[in-house]
Design a protein around this motif. Sequence first.
Motif, PDB file in Angstrom:
ATOM      1  N   SER A 243       0.832  -1.189   0.028  1.00  0.00           N
ATOM      2  CA  SER A 243       0.064   0.009  -0.054  1.00  0.00           C
ATOM      3  C   SER A 243       0.935   1.432  -0.084  1.00  0.00           C
ATOM      4  N   GLY A 244       2.035   1.063   0.538  1.00  0.00           N
ATOM      5  CA  GLY A 244       3.113   2.393   0.575  1.00  0.00           C
ATOM      6  C   GLY A 244       2.966   3.292   1.845  1.00  0.00           C
ATOM      7  N   MET A 245       1.713   2.663   2.525  1.00  0.00           N
ATOM      8  CA  MET A 245       1.366   3.608   3.618  1.00  0.00           C
ATOM      9  C   MET A 245       1.843   2.980   4.878  1.00  0.00           C
ATOM     10  N   LEU A 246       3.231   3.556   5.201  1.00  0.00           N
ATOM     11  CA  LEU A 246       3.680   2.665   6.457  1.00  0.00           C
ATOM     12  C   LEU A 246       3.648   3.048   7.753  1.00  0.00           C
ATOM     13  N   ALA A 247       3.476   4.432   7.837  1.00  0.00           N
ATOM     14  CA  ALA A 247       3.379   5.167   9.131  1.00  0.00           C
ATOM     15  C   ALA A 247       2.240   5.009   9.631  1.00  0.00           C
ATOM     16  N   GLN A 248       1.753   5.673  10.744  1.00  0.00           N
ATOM     17  CA  GLN A 248       0.408   5.695  11.398  1.00  0.00           C
ATOM     18  C   GLN A 248      -0.649   5.949  10.283  1.00  0.00           C
ATOM     19  N   GLY A 249      -1.517   5.150  10.287  1.00  0.00           N
ATOM     20  CA  GLY A 249      -2.588   5.381   8.997  1.00  0.00           C
ATOM     21  C   GLY A 249      -3.851   4.435   9.412  1.00  0.00           C
ATOM     22  N   PRO A 250      -4.342   4.096   8.294  1.00  0.00           N
ATOM     23  CA  PRO A 250      -5.669   3.313   8.503  1.00  0.00           C
ATOM     24  C   PRO A 250      -5.664   1.939   9.417  1.00  0.00           C
ATOM     25  N   ARG A 251      -4.702   1.333   9.262  1.00  0.00           N
ATOM     26  CA  ARG A 251      -4.734  -0.038   9.945  1.00  0.00           C
ATOM     27  C   ARG A 251      -4.335   0.409  11.602  1.00  0.00           C
ATOM     28  N   THR A 252      -3.672   1.574  11.903  1.00  0.00           N
ATOM     29  CA  THR A 252      -3.718   1.870  13.277  1.00  0.00           C
ATOM     30  C   THR A 252      -4.947   2.192  13.760  1.00  0.00           C
TER      31      THR A 252
ATOM     32  N   GLU B  25       0.240  22.497  19.346  1.00  0.00           N
ATOM     33  CA  GLU B  25      -0.336  23.310  20.443  1.00  0.00           C
ATOM     34  C   GLU B  25       0.112  22.857  21.822  1.00  0.00           C
ATOM     35  N   MET B  26       1.048  22.067  21.930  1.00  0.00           N
ATOM     36  CA  MET B  26       1.574  21.786  23.209  1.00  0.00           C
ATOM     37  C   MET B  26       3.000  20.761  22.950  1.00  0.00           C
ATOM     38  N   LEU B  27       3.954  20.620  23.872  1.00  0.00           N
ATOM     39  CA  LEU B  27       4.960  19.714  23.664  1.00  0.00           C
ATOM     40  C   LEU B  27       4.650  18.493  23.548  1.00  0.00           C
ATOM     41  N   GLY B  28       5.004  17.785  22.419  1.00  0.00           N
ATOM     42  CA  GLY B  28       4.535  16.622  22.380  1.00  0.00           C
ATOM     43  C   GLY B  28       5.746  15.562  21.769  1.00  0.00           C
ATOM     44  N   TYR B  29       5.365  14.472  21.530  1.00  0.00           N
ATOM     45  CA  TYR B  29       6.809  13.489  21.112  1.00  0.00           C
ATOM     46  C   TYR B  29       6.194  12.605  19.888  1.00  0.00           C
ATOM     47  N   ASN B  30       7.032  11.908  19.500  1.00  0.00           N
ATOM     48  CA  ASN B  30       6.903  11.021  18.345  1.00  0.00           C
ATOM     49  C   ASN B  30       6.673   9.767  18.982  1.00  0.00           C
ATOM     50  N   PHE B  31       5.436   9.251  19.237  1.00  0.00           N
ATOM     51  CA  PHE B  31       5.623   8.022  20.120  1.00  0.00           C
ATOM     52  C   PHE B  31       4.117   7.282  19.063  1.00  0.00           C
ATOM     53  N   ARG B  32       4.285   7.466  17.907  1.00  0.00           N
ATOM     54  CA  ARG B  32       3.385   6.872  17.162  1.00  0.00           C
ATOM     55  C   ARG B  32       3.570   5.421  16.854  1.00  0.00           C
ATOM     56  N   MET B  33       2.358   4.791  16.350  1.00  0.00           N
ATOM     57  CA  MET B  33       2.613   3.181  16.047  1.00  0.00           C
ATOM     58  C   MET B  33       2.617   3.312  14.274  1.00  0.00           C
ATOM     59  N   THR B  34       3.336   2.316  13.755  1.00  0.00           N
ATOM     60  CA  THR B  34       3.398   2.175  12.390  1.00  0.00           C
ATOM     61  C   THR B  34       2.255   1.418  11.922  1.00  0.00           C
ATOM     62  N   ASP B  35       1.837   1.373  10.689  1.00  0.00           N
ATOM     63  CA  ASP B  35       0.759   0.685  10.288  1.00  0.00           C
ATOM     64  C   ASP B  35       1.271  -0.906   9.939  1.00  0.00           C
ATOM     65  N   LEU B  36       2.581  -1.038   9.811  1.00  0.00           N
ATOM     66  CA  LEU B  36       3.243  -2.232   9.712  1.00  0.00           C
ATOM     67  C   LEU B  36       2.926  -3.027  11.161  1.00  0.00           C
ATOM     68  N   HIS B  37       3.277  -2.380  12.270  1.00  0.00           N
ATOM     69  CA  HIS B  37       2.873  -3.029  13.554  1.00  0.00           C
ATOM     70  C   HIS B  37       1.490  -3.321  13.704  1.00  0.00           C
ATOM     71  N   ALA B  38       0.529  -2.189  13.332  1.00  0.00           N
ATOM     72  CA  ALA B  38      -0.592  -2.473  13.545  1.00  0.00           C
ATOM     73  C   ALA B  38      -1.555  -3.499  12.748  1.00  0.00           C
ATOM     74  N   ALA B  39      -0.698  -3.771  11.778  1.00  0.00           N
ATOM     75  CA  ALA B  39      -1.411  -5.038  10.893  1.00  0.00           C
ATOM     76  C   ALA B  39      -1.373  -6.197  11.531  1.00  0.00           C
ATOM     77  N   ILE B  40       0.063  -6.163  12.185  1.00  0.00           N
ATOM     78  CA  ILE B  40       0.340  -7.597  12.954  1.00  0.00           C
ATOM     79  C   ILE B  40      -0.689  -7.546  13.884  1.00  0.00           C
ATOM     80  N   GLY B  41      -0.771  -6.591  14.829  1.00  0.00           N
ATOM     81  CA  GLY B  41      -1.538  -6.625  15.988  1.00  0.00           C
ATOM     82  C   GLY B  41      -3.246  -6.734  15.575  1.00  0.00           C
ATOM     83  N   LEU B  42      -3.452  -6.329  14.634  1.00  0.00           N
ATOM     84  CA  LEU B  42      -4.924  -6.493  14.356  1.00  0.00           C
ATOM     85  C   LEU B  42      -5.186  -8.007  14.077  1.00  0.00           C
ATOM     86  N   VAL B  43      -4.263  -8.754  13.236  1.00  0.00           N
ATOM     87  CA  VAL B  43      -4.489 -10.253  12.981  1.00  0.00           C
ATOM     88  C   VAL B  43      -4.525 -10.876  14.483  1.00  0.00           C
TER      89      VAL B  43
END
Length: 361
Positions: free
Chosen positions: A23-32, A215-233
Motif C-alpha cells: 500500500s505504501g502507507m507505512l507510518a500511522q494510518g488506516p491500519r492503526t 499546541e503543546m510539547l509532544g513526542y513522536n510515539f506513534r505506532m506504524t501501520d506495519l505493527h498495527a497490521a500484525i496486532g490486528l491479526v
Amino acid sequence: MIPISKPLIGDAEKNAVMEVLDSGMLAQGPRTALFEDRFAATCGTKHAIATSCGTTALHIALLAHDIGKGDEVITTPFTFQASINSILFVGAKPIFVDIEEETFNINPDLIESAITPRVKAIMPVHLYGHMCNMDAIIDIAQRHDLFVIEDAAQAIGAAFNSRCAGSFGSGCFSLYATKNVMSGEGGMITTDDEAVAQRCKMLRNHGMQRRYYHEMLGYNFRMTDLHAAIGLVQMERLEEFTARRQANAAYLNSEIRNLITPKVHSGYKHVWHQYTVRMPGKPKDGLARDAAVKQLNEAGVGTGIFYPIPAHKHGYLRDYGVEAVSLPVTEQVANEVFSLPVHPQLSQEDLETIVTEVNRL
Ligand SMILES: *Cc1c(COP(=O)(O)O)cnc(C)c1O
C-alpha cells in the motif's frame, strides 16, 4: 529447549504486513485507526490510542492526566521497570506499596496509609495477567480523588467481575513480542475520558491536531501501520490464545506437586501472561530457586524470573530523590519466583516434559 515465550506468527500476520508494504502507507494510518477501534471494543472503553510501545503509553497517559513535577504516584515494586520509569519521565515520584503474596499484585490494604498530599494517582499493575483488586483500588481512588492509571501490559483480555483490564481507569498496554497479543513493538492506551484521549493523541504526535499547528510539547510515539497490521491479526485470536494459556495453566496446576503454584481468585479472569511458581528456601550457596532454574534449563525447560530485583531496589532511583524503603513481601517473593512456559504453542508433550522435570526438582 522449550522456550518461556514464543510469538505466534502465521501466514495471516505475514500477509497483513505485505499488504501494508504494497500500500505504501507505512507510518500511522488506516491500519492503526482500525486497530484502535478493535482494541477499544475488546476492552469495553470509548477510546483506544495506539503508541510506539507500552512504556510510551504509560508516559503519555501520565502526562495526559497532568501528572508531573512535584506529584507522586502510588505503585507496586513488583513490576517491570517501565512502570517506574514512566513516572520518573514525567518528573513525578513513585511511592512503593508492598504486594499480596498470593496474587503478586499491590496490596490494597496498604495503599491508604501511603497516600500523601502530593499523591495524584494510583498505578496498579496487573502482573502476570491476574488483575489487581479493582473494587478496593477504585474505592480508595474515589475517596481520595486520585486518578487510576492501570499498567495492563500483561493483562490484555483479563477481567475483574467481568470488567476488562484497562476499563477501570485509563489503561496502558504493551504489544511487545512476548506479550499475549503482540505487534513486535507497540502500545495502547484505553480510556473513557474524551479529554484524556485527545491529549494522548496530541502527545504522541508532537502536540498536533492539525498538521504543523503545535499546541503543546509532544513526542513522536506513534505506532506504524506495519505493527498495527500484525496486532490486528493477533487481536482476532485473543480468545483462542487466552483459552490455550488457561488450559496449559490448569494442567500445570493439577500436575505440579512440589512448588507453590499460582491461584486464581474467584471473580477474576486470569490470562496467564506468565505462569509463576514459588520455590522458597535459601541453602548455603545461593537461592533454592536459582538452583531449580539451572536444573530445568539443563533439562531443556525454559524459565524466566520476573523480576529478580524488585523495582525499588535499583540504585539509580536515589538520583531521582526516591528514598530507599523496605518492602518485605516483595523482597521475599523476588527471591522465590520463577516462571514456566505457558504460551499457546506448547504441545501436550512439552507440558508433560515440564511437569516431569519440575516434579523431579
Ligand atoms: C512489557 C511491560 C511494560 C512495557 O512495555 P514495552 O512495550 O516493552 O515498552 C510495562 N509494564 C509492564 C508490567 C510490562 O510487562
